[in-house]
Design a protein around this motif. Structure first.
Motif, PDB file in Angstrom:
ATOM      1  N   ALA A 509       0.837  -1.206   0.000  1.00  0.00           N
ATOM      2  CA  ALA A 509       0.000   0.000   0.000  1.00  0.00           C
ATOM      3  C   ALA A 509       0.872   1.258   0.000  1.00  0.00           C
ATOM      4  O   ALA A 509       0.557   2.249  -0.681  1.00  0.00           O
ATOM      5  CB  ALA A 509      -0.923  -0.013   1.214  1.00  0.00           C
ATOM      6  N   LYS A 510       1.977   1.222   0.745  1.00  0.00           N
ATOM      7  CA  LYS A 510       2.892   2.366   0.754  1.00  0.00           C
ATOM      8  C   LYS A 510       3.565   2.542  -0.608  1.00  0.00           C
ATOM      9  O   LYS A 510       3.776   3.666  -1.067  1.00  0.00           O
ATOM     10  CB  LYS A 510       3.944   2.175   1.841  1.00  0.00           C
ATOM     11  CG  LYS A 510       3.411   2.306   3.253  1.00  0.00           C
ATOM     12  CD  LYS A 510       4.533   2.154   4.277  1.00  0.00           C
ATOM     13  CE  LYS A 510       4.013   2.359   5.686  1.00  0.00           C
ATOM     14  NZ  LYS A 510       5.089   2.223   6.698  1.00  0.00           N
ATOM     15  N   VAL A 511       3.900   1.428  -1.242  1.00  0.00           N
ATOM     16  CA  VAL A 511       4.494   1.505  -2.578  1.00  0.00           C
ATOM     17  C   VAL A 511       3.494   2.116  -3.558  1.00  0.00           C
ATOM     18  O   VAL A 511       3.843   2.983  -4.380  1.00  0.00           O
ATOM     19  CB  VAL A 511       4.937   0.104  -3.047  1.00  0.00           C
ATOM     20  CG1 VAL A 511       5.336   0.132  -4.523  1.00  0.00           C
ATOM     21  CG2 VAL A 511       6.101  -0.405  -2.201  1.00  0.00           C
ATOM     22  N   LYS A 512       2.239   1.679  -3.477  1.00  0.00           N
ATOM     23  CA  LYS A 512       1.208   2.187  -4.379  1.00  0.00           C
ATOM     24  C   LYS A 512       0.999   3.691  -4.196  1.00  0.00           C
ATOM     25  O   LYS A 512       0.772   4.428  -5.172  1.00  0.00           O
ATOM     26  CB  LYS A 512      -0.110   1.447  -4.131  1.00  0.00           C
ATOM     27  CG  LYS A 512      -1.221   1.835  -5.087  1.00  0.00           C
ATOM     28  CD  LYS A 512      -2.463   0.993  -4.831  1.00  0.00           C
ATOM     29  CE  LYS A 512      -3.575   1.368  -5.810  1.00  0.00           C
ATOM     30  NZ  LYS A 512      -4.798   0.544  -5.572  1.00  0.00           N
ATOM     31  N   ALA A 513       1.124   4.159  -2.940  1.00  0.00           N
ATOM     32  CA  ALA A 513       0.894   5.571  -2.655  1.00  0.00           C
ATOM     33  C   ALA A 513       2.134   6.433  -2.863  1.00  0.00           C
ATOM     34  O   ALA A 513       2.059   7.668  -2.739  1.00  0.00           O
ATOM     35  CB  ALA A 513       0.414   5.717  -1.208  1.00  0.00           C
ATOM     36  N   PHE A 514       3.253   5.827  -3.194  1.00  0.00           N
ATOM     37  CA  PHE A 514       4.503   6.576  -3.327  1.00  0.00           C
ATOM     38  C   PHE A 514       4.425   7.534  -4.513  1.00  0.00           C
ATOM     39  O   PHE A 514       4.005   7.158  -5.612  1.00  0.00           O
ATOM     40  CB  PHE A 514       5.670   5.597  -3.509  1.00  0.00           C
ATOM     41  CG  PHE A 514       7.014   6.257  -3.583  1.00  0.00           C
ATOM     42  CD1 PHE A 514       7.643   6.709  -2.431  1.00  0.00           C
ATOM     43  CD2 PHE A 514       7.667   6.434  -4.800  1.00  0.00           C
ATOM     44  CE1 PHE A 514       8.888   7.311  -2.487  1.00  0.00           C
ATOM     45  CE2 PHE A 514       8.913   7.032  -4.872  1.00  0.00           C
ATOM     46  CZ  PHE A 514       9.527   7.467  -3.708  1.00  0.00           C
ATOM     47  N   ASP A 515       4.839   8.744  -4.296  1.00  0.00           N
ATOM     48  CA  ASP A 515       4.811   9.765  -5.344  1.00  0.00           C
ATOM     49  C   ASP A 515       6.198   9.862  -5.971  1.00  0.00           C
ATOM     50  O   ASP A 515       7.075  10.554  -5.469  1.00  0.00           O
ATOM     51  CB  ASP A 515       4.398  11.112  -4.747  1.00  0.00           C
ATOM     52  CG  ASP A 515       4.255  12.192  -5.829  1.00  0.00           C
ATOM     53  OD1 ASP A 515       4.202  11.825  -7.022  1.00  0.00           O
ATOM     54  OD2 ASP A 515       4.211  13.386  -5.465  1.00  0.00           O
ATOM     55  N   GLY A 516       6.398   9.139  -7.048  1.00  0.00           N
ATOM     56  CA  GLY A 516       7.699   9.153  -7.704  1.00  0.00           C
ATOM     57  C   GLY A 516       7.956   7.856  -8.440  1.00  0.00           C
ATOM     58  O   GLY A 516       7.057   7.026  -8.630  1.00  0.00           O
ATOM     59  N   ASP A 517       9.190   7.683  -8.867  1.00  0.00           N
ATOM     60  CA  ASP A 517       9.582   6.505  -9.624  1.00  0.00           C
ATOM     61  C   ASP A 517       9.407   5.248  -8.781  1.00  0.00           C
ATOM     62  O   ASP A 517       9.804   5.192  -7.608  1.00  0.00           O
ATOM     63  CB  ASP A 517      11.044   6.647 -10.056  1.00  0.00           C
ATOM     64  CG  ASP A 517      11.510   5.451 -10.845  1.00  0.00           C
ATOM     65  OD1 ASP A 517      11.063   5.285 -11.987  1.00  0.00           O
ATOM     66  OD2 ASP A 517      12.325   4.673 -10.297  1.00  0.00           O
ATOM     67  N   LEU A 518       8.808   4.215  -9.354  1.00  0.00           N
ATOM     68  CA  LEU A 518       8.510   2.988  -8.620  1.00  0.00           C
ATOM     69  C   LEU A 518       9.777   2.315  -8.109  1.00  0.00           C
ATOM     70  O   LEU A 518       9.796   1.758  -7.001  1.00  0.00           O
ATOM     71  CB  LEU A 518       7.723   2.028  -9.507  1.00  0.00           C
ATOM     72  CG  LEU A 518       7.112   0.808  -8.801  1.00  0.00           C
ATOM     73  CD1 LEU A 518       6.136   1.236  -7.716  1.00  0.00           C
ATOM     74  CD2 LEU A 518       6.411  -0.090  -9.825  1.00  0.00           C
ATOM     75  N   LEU A 519      10.849   2.379  -8.888  1.00  0.00           N
ATOM     76  CA  LEU A 519      12.106   1.776  -8.447  1.00  0.00           C
ATOM     77  C   LEU A 519      12.600   2.428  -7.164  1.00  0.00           C
ATOM     78  O   LEU A 519      13.103   1.753  -6.258  1.00  0.00           O
ATOM     79  CB  LEU A 519      13.157   1.910  -9.555  1.00  0.00           C
ATOM     80  CG  LEU A 519      14.489   1.204  -9.316  1.00  0.00           C
ATOM     81  CD1 LEU A 519      14.297  -0.294  -9.183  1.00  0.00           C
ATOM     82  CD2 LEU A 519      15.465   1.512 -10.455  1.00  0.00           C
ATOM     83  N   GLN A 520      12.427   3.748  -7.056  1.00  0.00           N
ATOM     84  CA  GLN A 520      12.839   4.454  -5.854  1.00  0.00           C
ATOM     85  C   GLN A 520      11.950   4.103  -4.657  1.00  0.00           C
ATOM     86  O   GLN A 520      12.396   4.130  -3.503  1.00  0.00           O
ATOM     87  CB  GLN A 520      12.802   5.964  -6.095  1.00  0.00           C
ATOM     88  CG  GLN A 520      13.880   6.457  -7.032  1.00  0.00           C
ATOM     89  CD  GLN A 520      15.270   6.163  -6.491  1.00  0.00           C
ATOM     90  OE1 GLN A 520      15.585   6.476  -5.339  1.00  0.00           O
ATOM     91  NE2 GLN A 520      16.095   5.548  -7.322  1.00  0.00           N
ATOM     92  N   ALA A 521      10.715   3.745  -4.934  1.00  0.00           N
ATOM     93  CA  ALA A 521       9.808   3.358  -3.846  1.00  0.00           C
ATOM     94  C   ALA A 521      10.347   2.155  -3.090  1.00  0.00           C
ATOM     95  O   ALA A 521      10.323   2.119  -1.856  1.00  0.00           O
ATOM     96  CB  ALA A 521       8.420   3.057  -4.403  1.00  0.00           C
ATOM     97  N   TYR A 522      10.833   1.184  -3.824  1.00  0.00           N
ATOM     98  CA  TYR A 522      11.336  -0.030  -3.171  1.00  0.00           C
ATOM     99  C   TYR A 522      12.621   0.249  -2.392  1.00  0.00           C
ATOM    100  O   TYR A 522      12.940  -0.465  -1.437  1.00  0.00           O
ATOM    101  CB  TYR A 522      11.569  -1.119  -4.210  1.00  0.00           C
ATOM    102  CG  TYR A 522      10.286  -1.638  -4.805  1.00  0.00           C
ATOM    103  CD1 TYR A 522       9.430  -2.428  -4.051  1.00  0.00           C
ATOM    104  CD2 TYR A 522       9.915  -1.314  -6.104  1.00  0.00           C
ATOM    105  CE1 TYR A 522       8.233  -2.893  -4.585  1.00  0.00           C
ATOM    106  CE2 TYR A 522       8.734  -1.765  -6.648  1.00  0.00           C
ATOM    107  CZ  TYR A 522       7.894  -2.557  -5.884  1.00  0.00           C
ATOM    108  OH  TYR A 522       6.708  -3.006  -6.410  1.00  0.00           O
TER     109      TYR A 522
END
Length: 647
Positions: A509-522
């Motif tokens: 859920a935090k990854v889905k809500a991350f505002d930015g590049d998905l790779l940076q989310a992880y």
């Protein structure tokens, strides 16, 4: 299928019968065929045994064993006599180079990838022993004349910082060698000892029991003493030679042996040279990390699999006084079992140092089971590095080590359960996807991600690579452990997981809500941590979201592990309330799956896991207590933990 005998009274021209034995073990090793047994009688055998043939299955193997009740020693050394005293405490001897043949350890320096120290001078494979004790190599003749007290220290990684940990001053006797065209001149400071009245030996052979080719399968080696091999530094990017080992073969049993004083490694379950040979050190074209990655894929192209290598058993051996490792391996160790061993005083002389040092140091320990060992007084107890998928470290005792356990750049699942970690520094956890269950943890814990070295992960119970990725940290499970605190400014317990999500669903859920590049989310969002029912003593700190933690902040358990009459004894004091705290028998279903590999915490055969016995093998009752011993009660406990190694 037959039986051959070897004795110091024999001859290699004999037929090998009990009444007409061979003289050398190696002669028998050139003749023995599947199903044969080689019985070796008492004496010291100065030779390198190079088995020519192996067995064909676990049931039809070739067995080498010491005769019942007889002391059989295989040495990689020869005796040196006629020492001349040239100065106070300094002696000289000349050895013809014909003694060494094509390999002179005193001309070969220790070298290879990930070797860090010494710098500015060389340490060689040669060694000098006086009455069984190894002298220290001096860098020049002046170091023989004037041996000094030196302080050695080991650099350890702690929270991404380099920290110097001091060792006591050591006063030692020294040697220095000058290799000339026809002779090797040895200089040695024997202190007040007269070498002509003692036993002086020098190592001359690379190994004691090690085939020269790969694929010599299903061999048993039982009941020997082995010593004095001039083994080379054994990184995962080079040919890993041990004093004894299968050399990229399958199904060896190494049991009930006394193994000591190998220059680098006692037992090798590791890599051979065709997939890389210290290419970083030789060329500097690419980092050593990249050459290690290439070694994995080269090995796969050559058939690295359960069918080709691994599935060894290393049990009930005593291993000590080796410069690098007690047991080393890369890829060749897969699906092996290591148990019942005593391993101590590994890499504690500090003549050289690098990143491949431990009592047990394995890379790619796929489904390796390390259990019921006593590992103590080592620089580092056990280090599992890269691809420790399916590995289990269970019911071991670690004490008096500089550091007990390190797990690095692996993605899980791996399991650490029912161990005693009694040293001041317990864990370096540079991995993810681990499960730590019912351990006693008495030292500090270092925990951090490693994003600059992506490493492989596998299909379950297989060498087949499924993907390659970095280590984000966390995604660990900590259930029902006992933590003991120490110095306030250092991490004891599970508080290093603060900020982690409580579930995979929360993380996603935090990854889905991350505002930015998905790779940076992880990279920026911490993976989940699953932490429950742990006990924290003497100020050890819990994960901030562990709502079922048990705290006794002021209680000092006074933990000690000692050997008394060869029996390992644990002493620990516990508060009145602790023994009544209930847990559960942890199972595959409770542990779930790590995020990256999505593989279950299972037994090596793929069956579901249930942790239902403690460190002493006692079955859990209906009420499961925290820690590795269900017999513990309030007050002072003195518990016998058993005997280990060659008894």
């Amino acid at each position: 299928m037959g039986t051959y005998h070897v004795a110091k009274t024999g001859s290699d021209r004999h037929d090998g019968s009990e009444t007409a034995p061979f003289l050398t073990i190696n002669h028998a090793a050139q003749i023995a065929m599947p199903g044969d047994i080689v019985i070796v009688h008492k004496g010291v055998y100065r030779e390198w045994v190079k088995p020519a043939n192996g067995g064909i299955s676990d049931a039809i193997r070739i067995t080498y064993r010491a005769a019942d009740g007889e002391s059989v020693v295989i040495k990689g050394s020869e005796i040196v006599i006629k020492w001349e005293k040239i100065e106070e405490n300094v002696w000289k001897a000349e050895v013809s180079n014909t003694l060494f043949g094509t390999f002179n350890p005193f001309a070969e320096k220790i070298e290879g990838d990930w070797l860090v120290d010494p710098r500015g001078y060389n340490v060689h494979l040669g060694a000098v022993y006086l009455d069984g004790k190894a002298l220290f190599e001096a860098s020049d003749l002046d170091g023989v004349r004037n041996p000094q007290k030196r302080e050695y220290s080991l650099l350890a990684t702690w929270e991404n910082r380099r920290e110097e940990i001091d060792f006591p001053e050591l006063t030692f006797l020294t040697w220095y060698a000058k290799v000339e065209e026809k002779v090797t001149i040895l200089y040695a400071n024997f202190g007040k000892n007269d070498p002509n009245k003692g036993l002086v030996e020098i190592n001359v052979r690379k190994a004691c029991f090690f085939p020269e080719r790969a694929g010599v399968d299903y061999i048993t080696v039982q009941g020997f003493e082995m010593a004095h091999a001039a083994t080379q530094w054994a990184p995962p990017t080079a040919n890993q030679t041990g004093m004894i080992g299968p050399n990229w073969s399958k199904g060896w049993i190494i049991e009930e042996n006394l193994l000591h004083d190998s220059k680098c490694s006692a037992i090798s379950l590791g890599k051979e040279a065709s997939t890389g040979q210290n290419d970083c050190t030789k060329t500097l074209k690419k980092p050593d990390y990249e050459y290690q990655m290439e070694a994995v894929f080269k090995a796969l192209s050559k058939g690295w699999s359960r069918e080709q290598t691994g599935s060894h058993i290393v049990r009930n051996n005593t291993i000590y006084d080796c410069g690098q490792t007690g047991i080393v391996g890369h890829m060749g160790c897969i699906f092996s079992q290591i148990y019942g061993n005593e391993i101590y005083q590994i890499a504690t002389r500090h003549e050289f140092w690098g990143h491949e040092i431990a009592g047990i140091k394995l890379h790619a320990a796929v489904d390796v089971q390390i259990h019921d060992n006593h590992i103590h007084h080592c620089s580092l107890g056990t280090w599992l590095d890269w691809q420790a998928q399916g590995a289990r470290v269970s019911r071991n005792i670690y004490d008096h080590n500089n550091r007990d356990f390190m797990i690095e750049v692996t993605h899980g699942p791996y399991l650490v359960d029912n161990n005693i970690f009694a040293s001041g520094y317990n864990f370096t956890n540079a991995a993810q996807g681990g499960a730590y269950v019912n351990n006693l943890c008495c030292g500090l814990i270092s925990h951090y991600p490693v994003l600059d070295r992506p490493t492989p992960y596998h299909l379950p119970h297989s060498t087949q690579v499924m993907g390659v990725i970095g280590v984000y940290g966390s995604d660990d499970r900590w259930y029902q452990n006992i933590f003991v605190g120490g110095k306030e400014e250092r991490p004891y317990g599970t508080s290093t997981y603060d900020g982690a999500a409580l579930s995979l669903e929360e993380f996603c859920a935090k990854v889905k809500a991350f505002d930015g590049d998905l790779l940076q989310a992880y990279i920026k969002i911490r993976q989940p941590a699953y932490i429950h029912r742990n006990v924290y003593l003497q100020g050890a700190k819990a994960f901030e979201k562990e709502d079922d933690a048990v705290h006794f902040a002021d209680w000092k358990p006074e933990v000690s592990v000692e050997i008394q009459e060869k029996e390992v004894i644990l002493t620990i004091s516990l508060p009145e309330e602790l023994p009544t705290k209930d847990g559960v028998a942890v199972t595959s279903a409770i542990l779930g799956n790590p995020r990256i590999t999505e593989a279950g915490y299972e037994n090596p055969d793929g069956s579901p896991l249930c942790i239902h016995t403690d460190l002493r093998g006692e079955e859990y009752g209906e009420q499961v207590k925290a820690g590795p011993l269900q017999c513990l009660s309030a007050g002072k406990n003195i518990v016998k933990l058993g005997r280990f190694g060659k008894l």
